[in-house]
Design an enzyme around this catalytic site. Structure first.
Site, mmCIF file in Angstrom:
data_model
loop_
_atom_site.group_PDB
_atom_site.id
_atom_site.type_symbol
_atom_site.label_atom_id
_atom_site.label_comp_id
_atom_site.label_asym_id
_atom_site.label_seq_id
_atom_site.Cartn_x
_atom_site.Cartn_y
_atom_site.Cartn_z
ATOM 1 N N ARG A 287 0.938 -1.271 -0.024
ATOM 2 C CA ARG A 287 0.119 -0.136 -0.021
ATOM 3 C C ARG A 287 0.968 1.255 -0.084
ATOM 4 N NH1 ARG A 287 -3.475 -2.573 -1.945
ATOM 5 N NH2 ARG A 287 -5.757 -2.945 -1.097
ATOM 6 N N GLU B 80 -3.214 7.832 -4.298
ATOM 7 C CA GLU B 80 -3.883 7.136 -5.677
ATOM 8 C C GLU B 80 -5.318 7.778 -5.837
ATOM 9 O OE1 GLU B 80 -4.062 3.035 -5.625
ATOM 10 O OE2 GLU B 80 -1.797 3.039 -5.035
ATOM 11 N N HIS C 25 -1.066 0.616 -9.854
ATOM 12 C CA HIS C 25 -1.660 -0.281 -8.929
ATOM 13 C C HIS C 25 -2.403 -1.575 -9.613
ATOM 14 C CE1 HIS C 25 -3.762 -0.645 -4.700
ATOM 15 N NE2 HIS C 25 -3.692 -1.868 -5.311
HETATM 16 O O1 LIG Z 1 -4.068 -4.068 -3.957
HETATM 17 C C1 LIG Z 1 -4.958 -4.668 -4.673
HETATM 18 C C2 LIG Z 1 -5.617 -5.555 -3.512
HETATM 19 O O2 LIG Z 1 -5.754 -5.287 -2.334
HETATM 20 O O3 LIG Z 1 -6.131 -6.735 -4.106
#
Ligand SMILES: O=CC(=O)O
Length: 346
Positions: free
Chosen positions: A255, A284, A302
C-alpha cells in the site's frame, strides 16, 4: 425453510457460472450493483435488501463505490449479517475490527492474486537492478538521443540480481511467493522481517534468515520489498532510508501509505537509494510527479494483482467463503477472527 439472503455487491459474475448457480441454490440473492454512499446508506436504512446474512463482492473495481467501510456504514448493517467476502488482497478500506465487534467475519482474497502480485513484484525488483524503467522510457520516447543515452550508459550502472540480498517486510502468502521466485530463479539471498517467525522447514525452502527487528534487517538488504498490510501507520520514512545500504533499492507492492513519499524522493535524489519500484502510491490515483520523472524509478498504476486469473480466483474464493461459512460455520480466508470470538454464529 426460506433460504438466507446474500447481498451481492457490484458487477455480475463473469467467469464462475457453475459455482454461482450453487450460490443461487443456497441463498436468495439481492443485488446492489454500484451504489454510491448516500444511496447505499439509504437502502440499508430502509432495509431494501432484507435481513441478509452474507455480503459478497466478486470484482475489485466495482461494489466499493460506497467508500470506506467505517463505523458509520457498518452500524447500518442488519443484525443478521455475519460475513463479508470481498475481492482484493488489501483491506485498508474496511474496519475489520469494527465488523468483528458486530459479529461479522471479513474474508479477503489475497490467495487468489498471489501469483499475479508476486510476478509484478519480481518485475519491479528486476527493474530496480537493471533500470528497465530508464531503457523503456527512452525507447518509448522515440528520441534518438534518449535511445543512445540509455543504450550507451545503462550497462555501467546496473546489476544482475543474482546473489544480491532481498529483504522482505511481511512474509505472508505474497511475500513468500516473491521470495520463492527470487530465490529459485535469481539465486537471491532472502531475509525477512515479520511479527511472526515462519517454521524452520518453511524458512529452509527459501534459505531465509529471520529478523525480528526491521532496523536490523535494513542495513543488510540490497533491495527491500514491502509486502505487509497497511495498519494505519507509515512503515518506511527518512530514518529507515538512512539505515539502508547506500544505493539500495526499494520496492512496494503493498500500500502506498506505508511509505513516506517525499522522504523517498529525497533519498533517491541524494543517492542514498539507488532505485525504486512502486505499484502503489500514497495518494492514488495521483502519482508523485518527482518520482514519475526519475529514470531509476519504475512505476505501475496499482495493477500488480490485475489479471484474468486473479479475477477468476476472486470470484471463486468469495463464493467458497460464504458457502463454507453457511455449511460448516467456517470461512476459508477470514482475517478478523482474532476479534470475533463467539459472535460469528449463524
Ligand atoms: O491491491 C490490490 C488488492 O488489495 O487486491
Amino acid at each position: 425453510m426460506s433460504k438466507p439472503i446474500l447481498l451481492h455487491l457490484g458487477d455480475d459474475i463473469k467467469w464462475n457460472h457453475e459455482l454461482y448457480k450453487q450460490l443461487q441454490s443456497k441463498f436468495t440473492i439481492k443485488r446492489s450493483y454500484s451504489m454510491n454512499r448516500a444511496d447505499f446508506s439509504k437502502a440499508l436504512k430502509a432495509n431494501q435488501f432484507g435481513d441478509f446474512v452474507a455480503m459478497y463482492r466478486p470484482f475489485w473495481n466495482t461494489g466499493g463505490e460506497m467508500g470506506n467501510w467505517d463505523a458509520e456504514l457498518i452500524s447500518l448493517l442488519p443484525k443478521s449479517c455475519k460475513i463479508y467476502a470481498s475481492a482484493g488482497a488489501g483491506f485498508d478500506w474496511v474496519d475489520t475490527k469494527r465488523l468483528a465487534e458486530s459479529g461479522i467475519i471479513y474474508c479477503n482474497a489475497a490467495a487468489a492474486c498471489t501469483e499475479s502480485v508476486a510476478d509484478a513484484g519480481i518485475w519491479l525488483i528486476l527493474s530496480t537492478f537493471r533500470l528497465f524503467s530508464w531503457s523503456a522510457t527512452a525507447a518509448h520516447s522515440t528520441s534518438i538521443p534518449a535511445f543512445q543515452d540509455a543504450n550507451r550508459n545503462i550497462a555501467a550502472v546496473t546489476h544482475n540480481p543474482n546473489n544480491f540480498t532481498l529483504g522482505i517486510i511481511g512474509l505472508g502468502k505474497i511475500g513468500y511467493r516473491i521470495a520463492q521466485k527470487a530465490h529459485d530463479s535469481f539465486d537471491m539471498k532472502i531475509l525477512y522481517n515479520d511479527i511472526r517467525r515462519m517454521p524452520k522447514d518453511i524458512e529452509d525452502t527459501i534459505s531465509a534468515t529471520y529478523f525480528e527487528s526491521l532496523d536490523a534487517m535494513l542495513p543488510e538488504a540490497d533491495c527491500v520489498l514491502v509486502a505487509t498490510p497497511f495498519a494505519g501507520d507509515k512503515l518506511m520514512d527518512a530514518p529507515h532510508f538512512r539505515k539502508m545500504k547506500k544505493g539500495a533499492r526499494l520496492v512496494n507492492i503493498a500500500r502506498g501509505k506505508l511509505i513516506d513519499e517525499p522522504a523517498l524522493v529525497e533519498a533517491l535524489e541524494s543517492g542514498q537509494l539507488g532505485a525504486a519500484g512502486l505499484d502503489v502510491h500514497y495518494d492514488e490515483p495521483k502519482v508523485d510527479a518527482k518520482l514519475a520523472g526519475m529514470r531509476n524509478v519504475q512505476l505501475l498504476a496499482h495493477t500488480a494483482g490485475a489479471s484474468i486469473e486473479s479475477h477468476i480466483g476472486f470470484e471463486r474464493l468469495g463464493m467458497e467463503n460464504v458457502i463454507g461459512f453457511l455449511e460448516t460455520g467456517k470461512a476459508v480466508t477470514p482475517v478478523n477472527l482474532q476479534w470475533i470470538g463467539e459472535k460469528a454464529r449463524l
